[in-house]
Design a protein around this motif. Structure first.
Motif, mmCIF file in Angstrom:
data_model
loop_
_atom_site.group_PDB
_atom_site.id
_atom_site.type_symbol
_atom_site.label_atom_id
_atom_site.label_comp_id
_atom_site.label_asym_id
_atom_site.label_seq_id
_atom_site.Cartn_x
_atom_site.Cartn_y
_atom_site.Cartn_z
ATOM 1 N N THR A 664 0.841 -1.205 0.000
ATOM 2 C CA THR A 664 0.000 0.000 0.000
ATOM 3 C C THR A 664 0.874 1.252 0.000
ATOM 4 O OG1 THR A 664 -1.745 -1.139 1.233
ATOM 5 C CG2 THR A 664 -1.770 1.275 1.263
ATOM 6 N N SER A 806 -15.440 1.708 3.233
ATOM 7 C CA SER A 806 -14.129 1.107 3.482
ATOM 8 C C SER A 806 -14.220 0.211 4.708
ATOM 9 C CB SER A 806 -13.088 2.206 3.721
ATOM 10 O OG SER A 806 -13.027 3.077 2.617
ATOM 11 N N GLY A 819 -8.920 -0.478 3.911
ATOM 12 C CA GLY A 819 -9.181 -0.439 2.485
ATOM 13 C C GLY A 819 -10.566 -0.965 2.179
ATOM 14 N N THR A 833 -6.455 -1.001 -1.378
ATOM 15 C CA THR A 833 -6.036 0.017 -0.408
ATOM 16 C C THR A 833 -5.711 1.364 -1.035
ATOM 17 O OG1 THR A 833 -3.725 -0.713 -0.572
ATOM 18 C CG2 THR A 833 -5.083 -1.722 1.157
ATOM 19 N N ASN A 834 -5.579 1.388 -2.369
ATOM 20 C CA ASN A 834 -5.193 2.627 -3.048
ATOM 21 C C ASN A 834 -6.198 2.926 -4.144
ATOM 22 O OD1 ASN A 834 -4.015 4.724 -4.476
ATOM 23 N ND2 ASN A 834 -1.965 3.832 -4.482
ATOM 24 N N MET A 859 -13.141 6.133 0.289
ATOM 25 C CA MET A 859 -11.903 5.854 -0.437
ATOM 26 C C MET A 859 -11.587 6.956 -1.449
ATOM 27 S SD MET A 859 -10.382 3.102 0.561
ATOM 28 C CE MET A 859 -9.354 2.574 -0.789
#
Length: 893
Positions: A664, A806, A819, A833-834, A859
């Motif tokens: 991450t 999330s 995430g 997570t991104n 997110m």
């Protein structure tokens, strides 16, 4: 007087036509009622480029060429058409950054050693006695200040009572060789970074340590030199008002623009014992550090040069009390208007005189005619001298000094203790004000307390219970306990220039360890949640100083401290989160990595724009074109400084990592590829990545993490045009107001492009294309009002759908992953997570999951529209509201 040359304005025939055209083409803007006239155009080949001005006792202007001789300009009477008369002075000194005529002498701050007049002379302050009103004697060195070029010795000012002289030097200058006293406890300064700093990516000021730029006080004969205040970067000039209050216009580090430690040029109130937070590289202290003092007002990007107060000017009273501050890069002279506030000041800035090109150097008020004189030039550029007078209808009667409150008198009394021998009375008085609500008063009290022997006040300080007094006194105790045991600077002077934390490997002896434990215990007694946000920040800084000054304790003590502070993180305040993050990393917290990555993904950067569009377009281009370009690019690309701050701190984290968290962390770096900044910005980002790889990437993951983090250009598709900007930090109300102005005549192609350029398409499906990790937004125009739509853009965490929320997963090994759970199959959950790498997921074994719960943070990072200008923002809104219909009436011309 012997002169080598006598020049008049008529002799400007010697100037090239190009030089004349350059000066003549300058359009100068001044407030209504003010007149600006060109007095003299300097023949560059013969007389160089002028950067320093002072007035002699006959009202003539003494002018210093940056790399050469000193000249005397006799101005014509106001209203006269006669030319100015200029003479080259027959003195054996040149290369002056600062000039002062006082005490029947010319004081010269010699900086540029390359001047032919300066052969064999040291940098520093010189005195040339006036022999007959026209000629000066030999230069006498009063104080040697070895420096480096334009960051060396600078300017000189006379105190309002005429009894003392002050001089200043930039951050690449050593302290005066004959320094005999200091308002702060001698050598009390240190680097005080809880985590290792990173030196400038291009090598500027590498290895240069506190105290940085400084201001000293000296008697007219140079018998006593006293350090007055320090912690500046490169303040070229400073000035004192009619009450004797001192101010300076300090520079920024333009190569750092876009980085979280960048601070703009600013006006500082320079007080006895003041510390203003400059540290080299990434080490610049934020304004809220309690052991420093903040700016009175931020100016913005620029290159500070001359300053003066309007005292003695035949101007309206408002301008007689103003501080005039010159910016070389953007050709702007600011009038800074102060309002007393407690024992300090508030201020507002006004663009007083500006033009392009107008590379301003020095500015003075001539008490003989009440006019302002200012020069342009510097760095061998074309130079000239102008005069500004007031021709309006307002009164120009002499204004009285600003009325100051009793708090100023109290501060002055405390500052007297900065100059006197230790005493019981001084200790008692300092302790009385150590917890004052006024930051200036408690700062003055702490400096006074630090000059007293620690043994006389340590127990009293440790017994305090009032939060403000306890925090301030623990800061003093931490700062001074180690200082008293060391003769040399207790900072990093002997450490490697590769960068290090001020905190050592541990307390130097048993006594240090016991004292540190008592300081920590005293701070632990405070109820953190009951404190105001300001006090919370101060408390965390006190904890940091207990470690930077007395060393890192053993693992058990670190674990105890981390257990006390872990529940406080994350907090609601972003500044507090930055400091808690660093402190918990230092203490080897096992949860800080996961918590910080959760914060990073949604970190909102609410920084205001660097400057107005009009100012940024005023860049002179004289030797500083890169500065203007960098400032404009940051203004447009809006790098998220808060995200950078978190990731920069995490590069030092060695505890609590898991393979998932490491992936991450390293998958964030490609996100930065579209961000732009100063000359060192990209180097800092890359060095952060390399540091992290070296510090916590296992050998078996190194190649993968390097590959993940080194990708560039995969954030915005190649066929997409980035926003032009300049953007700003938009609030919901800002955008609603802009939209209410009308969305007619919008550009469909621009809106479609921007939908991808600001990363909407990475997560959201629209009109049949785009990502799927966020809701389909094709029908936005049918289901949202303008305000509802805008809130989803500016405040994405205000309402988070269960479908797109999330999750926070706690693993059995104690680590945490934040995430979006994308899928669960084969005994594993796959977590994204991104949001900028939606196809990259982290698999977690179900058997390794201790608990999972919803995480009430979207997110979608806030601030994605902040890189857009208003027209671009309207195009994007129209595109979203149209549902992708190019024939919508919003696009009709």
């Amino acid at each position: 007087m012997k002169t080598s040359r006598l020049l008049t304005l008529a002799s400007s025939l010697l100037l090239s036509s190009a030089m004349m055209a350059q000066i003549a083409s300058t359009e100068i803007t001044a407030p209504a009622g003010f007149k600006v006239e060109l007095l003299y155009t300097v023949p560059k080949a013969q007389q160089g480029s002028w950067v320093a001005l002072t007035v002699d006792k006959k009202g003539r202007i003494l002018c210093g060429d940056q790399y050469g001789a000193i000249y005397r300009l006799t101005p014509p009477p106001i209203g006269s058409s006669s030319p100015a008369v200029v003479e080259k002075m027959d003195v054996r000194i040149g290369g002056a950054h600062g000039l002062l005529y006082a005490h029947d002498s010319l004081y010269v701050m010699l900086d540029e050693g390359s001047a032919p007049e300066n052969k064999g002379m040291k940098q520093g302050l010189y005195r040339l006695k006036d022999k007959d009103g026209d000629n000066f004697g030999e230069p006498e060195l009063l104080s040697a200040c070895p420096g480096s070029g334009e960051h060396g010795p600078h300017s000189i000012q006379l105190s309002p009572d005429g009894k003392s002289i002050f001089f200043n030097s930039g951050n690449l200058t050593k302290l005066p060789e004959n320094l005999s006293a200091s308002r702060t406890a001698m050598n009390s300064w240190d680097e005080d970074h809880i985590l290792p700093r990173m030196w400038d990516a291009r090598g500027h000021a590498r290895g240069t340590l506190a105290p940085g730029g400084y201001i000293c006080k000296i008697d007219p004969d140079g018998k006593k030199v006293e350090l007055f205040c320090s912690g500046f970067r490169n303040h070229f000039d400073f000035a004192l008002d009619a009450n004797g209050e001192m101010f300076t216009y300090d520079s920024d580090m333009e190569w750092d623009i876009g980085a979280p430690w960048y601070v703009p040029t600013r006006i500082n109130h320079c007080v006895s014992g003041g510390e203003y937070g400059w540290r080299s590289g990434s080490g610049r202290w934020p304004a809220y550090y309690e052991d420093s003092l903040p700016a009175v007002v931020d100016i913005g990007p620029g290159s500070p040069t001359g300053t003066t107060f309007g005292t003695g000017a035949k101007f309206p009273a408002k301008y007689q009390r103003a501080l005039f501050s010159n910016d070389w890069t953007y050709g702007t002279m600011y009038a800074v208007h102060f309002e007393p506030s407690g024992a300090g000041f508030k201020a507002v800035k006004e663009e007083f005189i500006f033009g392009k090109p107008l590379p301003l150097t020095d500015v003075i008020i001539n008490p003989h005619d009440g006019a302002m004189y200012f020069a342009i030039g510097g760095r061998k550029t074309q130079s000239a001298v102008y005069r500004a007078t007031y021709v309006g209808k307002e009164s120009t009667e002499k204004a009285k000094p600003a009325v100051l409150s009793n708090s100023f008198a109290t501060r002055w009394e405390l500052e007297q203790l900065h100059q006197t021998a230790p005493s019981a009375d001084a200790t008692a008085k300092a302790l009385k004000f150590i917890g004052d609500k006024d930051r200036n008063l408690r700062f003055a009290a702490r400096i006074a307390l630090e000059r007293q022997p620690v043994a006389t006040w340590a127990e009293k300080a440790l017994s305090l219970t009032e939060p403000q007094a306890l925090i301030e006194s623990m800061i003093a105790l931490a700062r001074m306990s180690r200082t008293e045991k060391h003769v040399e600077n207790p900072g990093e002077a002997k450490k490697s220039a590769a960068g290090s934390s001020s905190a050592g490997v541990g307390p130097t002896n048993e006594a240090d360890g016991k004292l540190q434990a008592r300081i920590l215990a005293a701070l632990d007694k405070l109820d953190f949640k009951s404190l105001s946000p300001d006090l919370q920040l101060q408390l965390i800084r006190a904890y940091q100083l207990a470690f930077t000054r007395l060393g890192k304790p053993d693992a058990a003590a670190c674990a105890k401290a981390a257990a006390h502070l872990d529940p406080l993180y994350p907090a609601k305040d972003s500044s507090l989160n930055r400091e808690l993050c660093q402190l918990l990393i230092f203490l080897d917290s096992k949860t800080v990595a996961a918590k910080t990555l959760g914060l990073m993904a949604s970190a909102r950067d609410d920084d205001e724009a660097l400057a107005t569009d009009a100012l940024l377009e005023r860049n002179t281009g004289y030797g500083n074109t890169g500065y203007g370009k960098a400032a404009m690019e940051v203004h447009q690309s809006r790098p998220n400084r808060l995200q950078i701050a978190y990731m920069f701190a995490l590069r030092n984290c060695t505890a609590g990592w898991t393979p998932e968290l490491r992936q991450t962390y390293f998958s964030w770096f490609p996100r930065t590829s579209s961000w732009k900044g100063g000359n060192s910005f990209r180097g800092f980002i890359e060095n952060t990545r390399k540091d992290a790889l070296a510090k916590f990437a296992p050998k078996d993951e190194l190649a993968q993490l390097d590959a993940i983090s080194s990708k560039v250009g995969n954030v915005i598709p190649a066929n997409i045009t980035p926003p032009k900007g300049p953007g700003r930090a938009y609030s919901t109300d800002d955008v609603v107001k802009i939209a209410q102005g009308g969305l007619k005549g919008r550009d469909f192609a621009s809106g479609k492009n921007l939908f991808s350029a600001v990363m909407c398409a990475a997560c959201h499906n629209f009109a049949g294309s785009g990502g799927s990790i966020g809701p389909d937004v094709t029908g936005s125009g049918n289901r949202y009002t303008i305000r509802d739509l805008v809130e989803n853009l500016t405040e994405p965490s205000k309402v988070v759908s269960d479908q797109y929320g999330s999750h926070q997963i706690e693993k059995t090994d104690g680590s945490t992953v934040v995430g979006r759970i994308i899928s669960e199959e084969g005994g594993k959950v796959n977590v994204m997570t991104n949001p900028f790498a939606p196809n990259f997921t982290i698999p977690i074994e179900v058997k390794d999951i201790k608990s999972r719960k919803d995480y009430a943070v979207s997110m979608m990072p806030p601030g994605l529209i902040n890189s857009l200008n208003e027209n671009e923002l309207k195009d994007l809104l129209a595109y979203l509201l149209s549902g992708g219909n190019e024939k919508d009436k919003m696009f009709s011309k």
